[in-house]
Motif scaffolding. Structure first.
Motif, PDB file in Angstrom:
ATOM      1  N   ILE A  60       0.831  -1.205  -0.029  1.00 36.37           N
ATOM      2  CA  ILE A  60       0.092   0.050  -0.017  1.00 36.37           C
ATOM      3  C   ILE A  60       1.228   1.155  -0.083  1.00 36.37           C
ATOM      4  CG2 ILE A  60      -1.855   1.242   1.341  1.00 36.37           C
ATOM      5  CD1 ILE A  60      -2.359  -1.507   2.780  1.00 36.37           C
ATOM      6  N   PHE A  61       0.513   2.417  -0.883  1.00 38.82           N
ATOM      7  CA  PHE A  61       1.629   3.335  -1.043  1.00 38.82           C
ATOM      8  C   PHE A  61       0.731   4.607  -0.949  1.00 38.82           C
ATOM      9  CE2 PHE A  61       3.328  -0.109  -3.072  1.00 38.82           C
ATOM     10  CZ  PHE A  61       4.659   0.066  -3.050  1.00 38.82           C
ATOM     11  N   ASP A  62       1.186   5.543  -0.321  1.00 36.66           N
ATOM     12  CA  ASP A  62       0.841   6.789  -0.176  1.00 36.66           C
ATOM     13  C   ASP A  62       1.127   7.521  -1.805  1.00 36.66           C
ATOM     14  OD1 ASP A  62      -0.001   9.615   0.629  1.00 36.66           O
ATOM     15  OD2 ASP A  62       2.223   9.941   0.751  1.00 36.66           O
ATOM     16  N   LEU A  63       0.467   8.759  -2.122  1.00 41.81           N
ATOM     17  CA  LEU A  63       0.535   9.199  -3.259  1.00 41.81           C
ATOM     18  C   LEU A  63       1.770  10.233  -3.458  1.00 41.81           C
ATOM     19  CD1 LEU A  63      -0.128   9.136  -6.478  1.00 41.81           C
ATOM     20  CD2 LEU A  63      -1.873  10.806  -5.917  1.00 41.81           C
ATOM     21  N   ASP A  64       1.431  11.371  -2.973  1.00 40.12           N
ATOM     22  CA  ASP A  64       2.147  12.662  -2.778  1.00 40.12           C
ATOM     23  C   ASP A  64       3.389  12.600  -2.120  1.00 40.12           C
ATOM     24  OD1 ASP A  64       0.441  14.378  -4.615  1.00 40.12           O
ATOM     25  OD2 ASP A  64      -0.776  14.325  -3.061  1.00 40.12           O
ATOM     26  N   ASN A  65       4.403  12.883  -2.532  1.00 39.93           N
ATOM     27  CA  ASN A  65       5.780  12.881  -2.200  1.00 39.93           C
ATOM     28  C   ASN A  65       6.346  11.768  -1.606  1.00 39.93           C
ATOM     29  OD1 ASN A  65       6.159  15.601  -2.404  1.00 39.93           O
ATOM     30  ND2 ASN A  65       5.296  16.133  -0.451  1.00 39.93           N
ATOM     31  N   THR A  66       5.591  10.392  -2.108  1.00 39.99           N
ATOM     32  CA  THR A  66       5.969   9.171  -1.948  1.00 39.99           C
ATOM     33  C   THR A  66       6.371   8.332  -3.277  1.00 39.99           C
ATOM     34  OG1 THR A  66       4.713   8.888   0.192  1.00 39.99           O
ATOM     35  CG2 THR A  66       5.228   6.990  -0.958  1.00 39.99           C
ATOM     36  N   LEU A  67       5.496   8.564  -4.184  1.00 45.44           N
ATOM     37  CA  LEU A  67       5.613   7.930  -5.405  1.00 45.44           C
ATOM     38  C   LEU A  67       6.372   8.585  -6.305  1.00 45.44           C
ATOM     39  CD1 LEU A  67       2.450   5.958  -6.227  1.00 45.44           C
ATOM     40  CD2 LEU A  67       4.552   5.058  -5.217  1.00 45.44           C
ATOM     41  N   TYR A  68       6.529  10.062  -5.982  1.00 46.72           N
ATOM     42  CA  TYR A  68       7.467  10.902  -6.746  1.00 46.72           C
ATOM     43  C   TYR A  68       8.170  11.727  -5.852  1.00 46.72           C
ATOM     44  CZ  TYR A  68       3.696  14.453  -5.730  1.00 46.72           C
ATOM     45  OH  TYR A  68       2.975  15.377  -5.040  1.00 46.72           O
ATOM     46  N   PRO A  69       9.407  12.327  -6.132  1.00 42.16           N
ATOM     47  CA  PRO A  69      10.417  13.093  -4.826  1.00 42.16           C
ATOM     48  C   PRO A  69       9.729  14.298  -4.791  1.00 42.16           C
ATOM     49  CG  PRO A  69      11.071  13.170  -7.411  1.00 42.16           C
ATOM     50  CD  PRO A  69      10.019  12.311  -7.493  1.00 42.16           C
ATOM     51  N   VAL A  70       9.961  14.568  -3.576  1.00 47.36           N
ATOM     52  CA  VAL A  70       9.591  15.853  -2.864  1.00 47.36           C
ATOM     53  C   VAL A  70      10.056  17.085  -3.723  1.00 47.36           C
ATOM     54  CG1 VAL A  70      11.568  16.083  -1.182  1.00 47.36           C
ATOM     55  CG2 VAL A  70       9.257  17.039  -0.658  1.00 47.36           C
ATOM     56  N   SER A  71      11.112  16.723  -4.317  1.00 53.24           N
ATOM     57  CA  SER A  71      11.957  17.849  -5.451  1.00 53.24           C
ATOM     58  C   SER A  71      10.833  18.224  -6.644  1.00 53.24           C
ATOM     59  CB  SER A  71      13.270  17.325  -5.645  1.00 53.24           C
ATOM     60  OG  SER A  71      13.185  16.275  -6.553  1.00 53.24           O
ATOM     61  N   ALA A  72      10.048  17.345  -6.779  1.00 51.28           N
ATOM     62  CA  ALA A  72       9.110  17.667  -7.903  1.00 51.28           C
ATOM     63  C   ALA A  72       8.409  18.927  -7.462  1.00 51.28           C
ATOM     64  CB  ALA A  72       8.369  16.601  -8.268  1.00 51.28           C
ATOM     65  N   ASN A  73       8.186  19.222  -5.926  1.00 50.61           N
ATOM     66  CA  ASN A  73       7.460  20.489  -5.652  1.00 50.61           C
ATOM     67  C   ASN A  73       6.037  20.686  -6.221  1.00 50.61           C
ATOM     68  OD1 ASN A  73       8.303  22.312  -3.663  1.00 50.61           O
ATOM     69  ND2 ASN A  73       8.854  23.932  -4.833  1.00 50.61           N
ATOM     70  N   LEU A  74       5.414  19.420  -6.429  1.00 50.13           N
ATOM     71  CA  LEU A  74       4.080  19.464  -7.098  1.00 50.13           C
ATOM     72  C   LEU A  74       3.118  20.010  -5.898  1.00 50.13           C
ATOM     73  CD1 LEU A  74       2.167  18.994  -9.172  1.00 50.13           C
ATOM     74  CD2 LEU A  74       1.729  16.415  -8.263  1.00 50.13           C
ATOM     75  N   PHE A  75       3.418  19.398  -4.546  1.00 47.68           N
ATOM     76  CA  PHE A  75       2.460  19.639  -3.427  1.00 47.68           C
ATOM     77  C   PHE A  75       2.767  21.120  -3.003  1.00 47.68           C
ATOM     78  CE2 PHE A  75       0.470  19.178   0.650  1.00 47.68           C
ATOM     79  CZ  PHE A  75      -0.583  18.206   0.116  1.00 47.68           C
ATOM     80  N   ALA A  76       3.811  22.006  -3.405  1.00 51.00           N
ATOM     81  CA  ALA A  76       3.764  23.436  -3.103  1.00 51.00           C
ATOM     82  C   ALA A  76       2.858  24.020  -3.990  1.00 51.00           C
ATOM     83  CB  ALA A  76       5.183  23.769  -3.218  1.00 51.00           C
ATOM     84  N   MET A  77       2.693  23.614  -5.066  1.00 46.51           N
ATOM     85  CA  MET A  77       1.564  24.452  -5.843  1.00 46.51           C
ATOM     86  C   MET A  77       0.063  24.051  -5.484  1.00 46.51           C
ATOM     87  SD  MET A  77       2.851  23.811  -9.995  1.00 46.51           S
ATOM     88  CE  MET A  77       3.331  22.011  -9.898  1.00 46.51           C
ATOM     89  N   ILE A  78      -0.084  22.770  -4.855  1.00 45.94           N
ATOM     90  CA  ILE A  78      -1.270  22.278  -4.346  1.00 45.94           C
ATOM     91  C   ILE A  78      -1.735  23.135  -3.226  1.00 45.94           C
ATOM     92  CG2 ILE A  78      -2.639  20.614  -3.373  1.00 45.94           C
ATOM     93  CD1 ILE A  78      -1.171  18.694  -5.216  1.00 45.94           C
TER      94      ILE A  78
END
Length: 222
Positions: free
Chosen positions: A12-30
């Protein structure tokens, strides 16, 4: 498979900052869109909206849960708005894609986001066909991680035995309820959240690179 994990049948996997690196900074946009949503909804300036946003996050598990409880916010409208972000920052991690493909057993995503957003992320990561299901915030009845009921609901929905399940998360606090029901827990230590110094007994494995770690446990017997 690493003998210590040979009992695992459900991954079982979380999605954000787990299946992609935190360096992508996607969650900062969210996060920025969440702040703007709170500003618009409540008529606050940026500083006050930030306080409300983070207060709801810590008190309710997500800002959405707080907005629903305190203001009756429509979750579908909120999620469509805050997840309207540019995903070109996400790249395929071939090492992770290959490792996940090799994992024996069932694979699921457990996220406090919603399935439409998660599907877009997974497709962008080359993982669109990897997972059996996405258990999202709608499926939890808007009782998000780390609410213990969210974990029970996940297990009930898919017939998962926690004793044969492993959960991977970048937010340490979301691992404690998983451990409490018998899951094996993996914390992605990537800087998105610090694990508490006083109590780490609910974390079984701490890893920095998920793809490399998965390959390492798969290659032990080779």
């Amino acid at each position: 498979m690493d003998p210590a994990l040979s009992h695992i049948r459900n991954w079982i996997f979380d999605l954000d900052n787990t299946l992609y690196p935190v360096s992508a900074n996607l969650f900062a946009m969210i996060d920025a869109r969440i702040g703007q949503y709170v500003q618009n909804l409540l008529g606050l300036d940026a500083a006050e909206a930030h306080k409300v946003q983070k207060g709801y996050f810590h008190a309710h598990g997500t800002t959405l849960a707080g907005l629903m409880a305190e203001h009756g916010t429509d979750p579908h409208h909120y999620l469509a708005d805050v997840h309207d972000v540019d995903m070109s920052v996400l790249e395929v991690n071939e090492t992770l894609v290959a490792a996940l493909a090799r994992l024996p057993g069932r694979k699921l995503v457990f996220t406090n986001g919603d399935a439409p957003y998660a599907t877009r992320v997974l497709d962008r990561l080359g993982l669109g066909a990897t997972f059996e299901a996405i258990h999202d915030v709608h499926a939890t009845g808007y009782r998000p991680k780390p609410d213990p009921l969210a974990y029970r609901g996940l297990c009930d929905a898919y017939g998962l035995d926690p004793a044969h399940s492993l959960f991977v998360e970048d937010m340490a606090r979301n691992l404690e309820p998983a451990k409490a029901i018998g899951m094996t827990t993996v914390w992605i230590d990537n800087g998105s959240e610090q694990a508490p110094d006083t109590e780490r007994g609910f974390i079984d494995y701490t890893v920095n690179d998920l793809g490399a770690w998965l390959h390492s446990i798969l290659e032990t017997s080779e």
